[in-house]
Design a protein around this motif. Structure first.
Motif, PDB file in Angstrom:
ATOM      1  N   ASP A 108      43.956  49.196  31.151  1.00  0.00           N
ATOM      2  CA  ASP A 108      42.806  49.995  30.735  1.00  0.00           C
ATOM      3  C   ASP A 108      41.587  49.340  30.911  1.00  0.00           C
ATOM      4  O   ASP A 108      40.689  49.786  31.066  1.00  0.00           O
ATOM      5  N   ASP A 109      41.741  48.005  30.856  1.00  0.00           N
ATOM      6  CA  ASP A 109      40.627  46.928  30.743  1.00  0.00           C
ATOM      7  C   ASP A 109      40.616  46.502  32.359  1.00  0.00           C
ATOM      8  O   ASP A 109      39.928  45.335  32.462  1.00  0.00           O
ATOM      9  N   GLY A 110      41.239  46.909  33.161  1.00  0.00           N
ATOM     10  CA  GLY A 110      41.483  46.347  34.564  1.00  0.00           C
ATOM     11  C   GLY A 110      40.905  47.274  35.571  1.00  0.00           C
ATOM     12  O   GLY A 110      41.084  46.978  36.933  1.00  0.00           O
ATOM     13  N   LEU A 111      40.168  48.138  35.187  1.00  0.00           N
ATOM     14  CA  LEU A 111      39.540  49.038  36.295  1.00  0.00           C
ATOM     15  C   LEU A 111      38.719  48.626  37.487  1.00  0.00           C
ATOM     16  O   LEU A 111      38.222  49.011  38.254  1.00  0.00           O
ATOM     17  N   ARG A 112      37.690  47.373  36.779  1.00  0.00           N
ATOM     18  CA  ARG A 112      36.950  46.599  37.559  1.00  0.00           C
ATOM     19  C   ARG A 112      37.447  45.451  38.404  1.00  0.00           C
ATOM     20  O   ARG A 112      36.831  44.767  38.691  1.00  0.00           O
ATOM     21  N   ASP A 113      38.948  45.322  38.214  1.00  0.00           N
ATOM     22  CA  ASP A 113      39.372  44.290  38.736  1.00  0.00           C
ATOM     23  C   ASP A 113      39.676  44.310  40.210  1.00  0.00           C
ATOM     24  O   ASP A 113      40.710  44.445  40.793  1.00  0.00           O
ATOM     25  N   TYR A 114      38.330  44.449  41.062  1.00  0.00           N
ATOM     26  CA  TYR A 114      38.460  44.362  42.387  1.00  0.00           C
ATOM     27  C   TYR A 114      39.216  43.210  43.101  1.00  0.00           C
ATOM     28  O   TYR A 114      38.904  42.100  42.653  1.00  0.00           O
ATOM     29  N   THR A 115      39.684  43.260  44.018  1.00  0.00           N
ATOM     30  CA  THR A 115      40.117  42.295  45.004  1.00  0.00           C
ATOM     31  C   THR A 115      39.435  42.117  46.238  1.00  0.00           C
ATOM     32  O   THR A 115      39.900  41.147  46.827  1.00  0.00           O
ATOM     33  N   ASN A 168      21.730  38.380  56.302  1.00  0.00           N
ATOM     34  CA  ASN A 168      22.950  38.031  55.670  1.00  0.00           C
ATOM     35  C   ASN A 168      23.862  39.087  55.344  1.00  0.00           C
ATOM     36  O   ASN A 168      23.718  40.193  54.710  1.00  0.00           O
ATOM     37  N   VAL A 169      25.492  38.806  55.486  1.00  0.00           N
ATOM     38  CA  VAL A 169      26.189  39.648  55.072  1.00  0.00           C
ATOM     39  C   VAL A 169      27.556  39.027  54.690  1.00  0.00           C
ATOM     40  O   VAL A 169      27.848  38.189  55.687  1.00  0.00           O
ATOM     41  N   GLU A 170      28.174  39.511  53.851  1.00  0.00           N
ATOM     42  CA  GLU A 170      29.319  38.772  53.331  1.00  0.00           C
ATOM     43  C   GLU A 170      30.400  39.455  52.971  1.00  0.00           C
ATOM     44  O   GLU A 170      30.042  40.639  52.177  1.00  0.00           O
ATOM     45  N   ALA A 171      31.556  39.278  52.882  1.00  0.00           N
ATOM     46  CA  ALA A 171      32.718  40.267  52.658  1.00  0.00           C
ATOM     47  C   ALA A 171      34.136  39.558  52.264  1.00  0.00           C
ATOM     48  O   ALA A 171      34.039  38.356  52.877  1.00  0.00           O
ATOM     49  N   GLY A 172      34.748  39.930  51.528  1.00  0.00           N
ATOM     50  CA  GLY A 172      36.074  39.255  51.225  1.00  0.00           C
ATOM     51  C   GLY A 172      36.999  40.306  50.704  1.00  0.00           C
ATOM     52  O   GLY A 172      36.643  41.230  50.132  1.00  0.00           O
ATOM     53  N   PHE A 173      38.506  40.082  50.723  1.00  0.00           N
ATOM     54  CA  PHE A 173      39.258  40.978  50.206  1.00  0.00           C
ATOM     55  C   PHE A 173      40.466  40.110  50.037  1.00  0.00           C
ATOM     56  O   PHE A 173      40.780  39.007  50.788  1.00  0.00           O
ATOM     57  N   GLU A 174      41.531  40.549  49.177  1.00  0.00           N
ATOM     58  CA  GLU A 174      42.739  39.890  49.063  1.00  0.00           C
ATOM     59  C   GLU A 174      43.905  41.405  49.224  1.00  0.00           C
ATOM     60  O   GLU A 174      43.725  42.066  48.707  1.00  0.00           O
ATOM     61  N   PHE A 200      42.375  49.326  50.496  1.00  0.00           N
ATOM     62  CA  PHE A 200      42.973  47.791  50.586  1.00  0.00           C
ATOM     63  C   PHE A 200      41.741  46.803  50.543  1.00  0.00           C
ATOM     64  O   PHE A 200      41.986  45.979  50.170  1.00  0.00           O
ATOM     65  N   LEU A 201      40.653  47.200  51.194  1.00  0.00           N
ATOM     66  CA  LEU A 201      39.407  46.220  51.036  1.00  0.00           C
ATOM     67  C   LEU A 201      38.775  46.211  49.925  1.00  0.00           C
ATOM     68  O   LEU A 201      37.818  45.492  49.743  1.00  0.00           O
ATOM     69  N   SER A 202      39.083  47.008  48.828  1.00  0.00           N
ATOM     70  CA  SER A 202      38.483  46.908  47.510  1.00  0.00           C
ATOM     71  C   SER A 202      39.383  46.775  46.454  1.00  0.00           C
ATOM     72  O   SER A 202      39.191  45.730  45.632  1.00  0.00           O
ATOM     73  N   THR A 203      40.494  47.556  46.370  1.00  0.00           N
ATOM     74  CA  THR A 203      41.384  47.332  45.025  1.00  0.00           C
ATOM     75  C   THR A 203      42.567  46.908  45.687  1.00  0.00           C
ATOM     76  O   THR A 203      43.504  46.789  44.468  1.00  0.00           O
ATOM     77  N   ASP A 204      42.837  47.018  46.533  1.00  0.00           N
ATOM     78  CA  ASP A 204      44.418  46.599  47.310  1.00  0.00           C
ATOM     79  C   ASP A 204      45.510  47.408  46.498  1.00  0.00           C
ATOM     80  O   ASP A 204      46.579  46.800  46.172  1.00  0.00           O
ATOM     81  N   ASP A 205      45.286  48.773  46.320  1.00  0.00           N
ATOM     82  CA  ASP A 205      46.334  49.689  45.558  1.00  0.00           C
ATOM     83  C   ASP A 205      47.236  50.181  46.439  1.00  0.00           C
ATOM     84  O   ASP A 205      47.534  51.491  46.698  1.00  0.00           O
ATOM     85  N   LEU A 256      32.917  29.521  50.013  1.00  0.00           N
ATOM     86  CA  LEU A 256      33.866  28.521  49.390  1.00  0.00           C
ATOM     87  C   LEU A 256      33.940  29.161  47.953  1.00  0.00           C
ATOM     88  O   LEU A 256      34.965  28.997  47.305  1.00  0.00           O
ATOM     89  N   SER A 257      32.812  29.744  47.231  1.00  0.00           N
ATOM     90  CA  SER A 257      33.170  30.287  45.965  1.00  0.00           C
ATOM     91  C   SER A 257      34.081  31.416  45.784  1.00  0.00           C
ATOM     92  O   SER A 257      34.603  31.699  44.883  1.00  0.00           O
ATOM     93  N   VAL A 258      34.407  31.921  46.821  1.00  0.00           N
ATOM     94  CA  VAL A 258      35.322  33.168  47.117  1.00  0.00           C
ATOM     95  C   VAL A 258      36.711  32.682  46.875  1.00  0.00           C
ATOM     96  O   VAL A 258      37.645  33.302  46.062  1.00  0.00           O
ATOM     97  N   THR A 259      37.115  31.429  47.072  1.00  0.00           N
ATOM     98  CA  THR A 259      38.486  31.120  46.796  1.00  0.00           C
ATOM     99  C   THR A 259      38.971  30.885  45.452  1.00  0.00           C
ATOM    100  O   THR A 259      40.185  30.963  45.085  1.00  0.00           O
ATOM    101  N   ALA A 260      38.038  30.809  44.591  1.00  0.00           N
ATOM    102  CA  ALA A 260      38.308  30.755  43.296  1.00  0.00           C
ATOM    103  C   ALA A 260      38.774  32.184  42.632  1.00  0.00           C
ATOM    104  O   ALA A 260      39.518  32.459  41.772  1.00  0.00           O
ATOM    105  N   PHE A 261      38.025  33.170  43.296  1.00  0.00           N
ATOM    106  CA  PHE A 261      38.202  34.525  43.226  1.00  0.00           C
ATOM    107  C   PHE A 261      38.136  35.294  41.778  1.00  0.00           C
ATOM    108  O   PHE A 261      38.921  35.757  41.520  1.00  0.00           O
TER     109      PHE A 261
END
Length: 718
Positions: A173-180, A591-597, A264-269, A13-18
């Motif tokens: 420049d400050d968004g290289l770590r903004d993974y989806t 335990n394994v979890e994953a998510g992406f947008e 697509f599963l990491s940065t949705d570029d 559920l914490s993922v939904t805040a993203f």
């Protein structure tokens, strides 16, 4: 043996805040101006060698012939600049060179981008104090070690040294770590493996004007450093997705086959994938439909023999990888307009592939060009498996664009390939397919693709998985079709094959020792990105090359674990923008979890072992629909799902049954398919057909018709 599935609702559920979860694992820098982290080694008389590192202070002085190798501790890429505060006179020189692996640190040049020798050092005449910068045509993607040399009498003092990080040029420049996207498990090795794969794909995303020019490709003297430029224009946008940031720095569809899903599963570029894919289609032969081995650059200078060769050479498999790339782009983006605009190109290309099919029902491959393996040709099992998969994909796309005129012929051709391959190429003694009828070679590539494509039956898939695992060496899975090669590219597909064969533990074990222990842990590696290929002995020698310095240590085609972990282990299979399958295969992970947008919404899943069984929580976008597939536990128990089951109002539904018998008693909302398991398949590009595969698991339970939303599944052993 089938493991018990489960997931944790609170983390989910914490993922939904993203906010970006697990950002501590992300290797991308927080800003583009990077200073070296430490001194790897110093030679000659150097005062305060660490002065220009992140932890240093003061200037670094080079006296007479001296050098320092600086370590960024991970692979990076970009343009180097330095500030000279003083020099003894105006005849001093500073040389800059680069290397990904510590094996190739040299005062004579850089690790290689071309066919022979090492690359020349970049020399700067120091005329006085001031800033000195590498020109854009020498943008060096892919280096961990930066070498600074002083080769004259006298002295020079540097007050600053930095690299401007040029990968992902279209990101802030400050968004290289903004993974989806994100991944996490109870296994730290696998956590590192996923993020190193994502970062490898980021480094392979270069400025579109920084492609290889191969200016000295025809050099013949291994003792003379070669000239290198990075000034070809690869796309009509600002970025390009290439096979590697050091080399080849070109758009290769083979790399797309496994790295695009990871994007697509990491940065949705999506924009870089679209630009690069379009350049492949722009290089299509309008008459025959043949697609290129690699995309021709928009502009290249100077002209060279390799680029000219690329205009005429044909690779049967890379041609198909471009077609599959269109499907893959459409799956994650839902870009119907782009699909429609390229549909005629797709059909023309597929018809060209079908022109190679002969009376046997198999394609007779006449081109030897593939992924640097040898012996490609004839009724090759890899080529025919990929063709079958492409035909099945074509059927799905035909319905999407409402052009079903070829569906019957494509379906018939797919069926014929499977039948002929099993008649002519299956070796029951080895439990593997032969490369073609004329050899006893049992290739890795063709056998893993036989599972992905559905040529192999459930029983054959189980046998192939066992046979492939029996061949593993201490450094990974061998590809005998390429001599003594370990190919992370083909092994990325092997990971999928083991999951599809109902053997997730094999895939997880392979990622642990091949990707984590060796490809990240070996001190010769970059500790951050994945090597292109190496020898079965563990030597950093790629048998396809005579020059070991040429091996890329950041290659997108080696990033297969991103897909394997998010899609298969965590179970988030995106079939297209409106449908999905949730099917966790965690092996021995507790335990394994994953998510992406992606363009059409957010996905998330969390699986955990509990005291009495397991829990699986997952979320899919509103407006979509899908199926839940659960492997049957090896116990009697109760299965309960809370969510929008078959359109209900969100109240809990309980389903009971036994994992030991073929007789299950489920309510009418459940479509149970028994020990033959769920006849669906999800490979790298989604399902090849709704009824193509029966898993070799003990059995599985499928619930169809789930609306997109939030679900919690509890499995309790009784």
């Amino acid at each position: 043996m089938t493991r018990l599935p489960v997931v944790i609702l609170t983390s989910f559920l914490s993922v939904t805040a993203f906010a970006v979860p697990y950002a501590e694992y992300i290797l991308a820098p927080s800003q583009r101006d990077l200073s070296p982290v430490s001194v790897h080694q110093a030679n000659g008389t150097v005062i305060n060698a660490a002065g220009v590192t992140t932890s240093g202070s003061g200037g670094t002085t080079f006296n007479s012939v001296s050098a320092v190798t600086y370590d960024y501790t991970k692979n990076i890429g970009g343009l180097v600049s330095f500030v000279i505060s003083s020099s003894s006179d105006s005849e001093q020189y500073i040389g800059i060179s680069f290397t990904e692996s510590s094996m190739w640190i040299s005062p004579d040049g850089c690790d290689a981008t071309q066919n022979i020798a090492i690359d020349e050092t970049l020399w700067f005449k120091i005329t006085g104090p001031g800033n000195y910068s590498v020109e854009p045509l020498h943008d060096r993607g892919g280096f961990r070690y930066l070498n600074v040399y002083h080769n004259t009498t006298g002295n020079v003092t540097l007050s600053h040294l930095q690299t401007y990080f040029t990968a992902m040029p279209h990101f802030p420049d400050d968004g290289l770590r903004d993974y989806t996207g994100y991944f996490h498990s109870n296994d730290e090795k696998l956590n590192r493996v996923w993020y190193a794969g994502a970062y490898t794909d980021q480094l392979c995303t270069i400025p579109s004007t920084a492609g290889n020019s191969l200016v000295d490709l025809d050099a013949t003297d291994p003792d003379v450093p070669t000239v290198w430029w990075s000034n070809s224009t690869l796309t009509n946008g600002s970025s390009a997705f290439t096979d590697g940031p050091k080399r080849d720095k070109l758009i290769w569809p083979g790399d797309f086959a496994i790295s695009v899903p990871g994007v697509f599963l990491s940065t949705d570029d999506a924009i870089t994938v679209k630009l690069s894919l379009q350049q492949l289609f722009a290089s299509q032969n309008a008459t025959t439909g043949a697609l290129p081995w690699f995309a021709q650059p928009v502009h290249v200078f100077p002209d060279n023999s390799f680029m000219d060769f690329g205009k005429v050479v044909f690779s049967f498999n890379y041609h198909l990888f471009t077609l599959l790339g269109l499907h893959n782009y459409w799956i994650y983006t839902g870009d119907d307009e782009y699909l429609q605009n390229n549909w005629n190109r797709f059909k023309l290309g597929l018809n060209y592939s079908l022109s190679f099919v002969d009376a046997t029902g198999l394609a007779n491959v006449t081109s030897s060009f593939d992924w640097l393996r040898v012996g490609m040709g004839g009724h090759n099992i890899e080529a025919n498996s990929i063709l079958k998969h492409t035909l099945d994909v074509a059927v799905a796309l035909a319905y999407a664009v409402n052009d079903t005129s070829h569906v019957a012929s494509w379906s018939n051709a797919s069926t014929a390939i499977a039948s002929a391959a099993n008649t002519l190429l299956w070796d029951s003694t080895a439990s593997l397919y032969k490369d073609n009828e004329t050899t006893t070679l049992h290739p890795q590539d063709g056998n893993v693709w036989s599972i992905i494509s559905g040529i192999a039956s459930a029983n054959q898939s189980t046998a192939i998985s066992s046979a492939l695992a029996a061949r593993w060496g201490p450094y990974g899975a061998p590809a005998p079709e390429a001599g003594t090669t370990v190919s992370p590219f083909i092994t990325g597909f092997e990971l999928q094959a083991h999951f599809l064969a109902g053997q997730p533990q094999r895939a997880i074990d392979l990622m642990r020792f091949m990707w984590a222990d060796f490809m990240l842990g070996d001190p010769r590696m970059t500790n951050s990105t994945y090597i292109e290929g190496y020898d079965t002995s563990g030597a950093l020698h790629y048998p396809a090359y005579t020059d070991d310095a040429r091996i890329s240590h950041s290659h997108g085609w080696s990033s297969g674990p991103v897909l394997a972990l998010s899609t298969f282990a965590a179970g988030l299979h995106v079939l297209n923008a409106s449908s999905w399958v949730a099917h966790p295969q965690p092996g021995n992970l507790t335990n394994v979890e994953a998510g992406f947008e992606v363009g059409h919404g957010k996905y998330a899943a969390n699986y955990s072992i509990t005291a009495g069984g397991a829990k699986y929580t997952f979320s899919t976008p509103k407006g979509t629909k899908g199926s839940l597939v659960l492997d049957v536990p090896t116990c009697n128990g109760e299965f309960a799902i809370l969510g929008n089951v078959s359109g209900n109002d969100g109240h809990s539904k309980s389903k009971r049954g036994s994992g030991h018998t073929k007789s299950f008693h489920w309510s009418k909302q459940i479509k149970h398919r028994g020990f033959e398991a769920s006849p669906w398949r999800c490979g790298v590009w989604g399902p090849s057909s709704p009824s193509a595969h029966s898993s070799a698991n003990d059995g599985s339970i499928t619930i169809d018709g789930l609306a997109g939303g939030n679900y919690t599944v509890d499995i309790t052993c009784t």
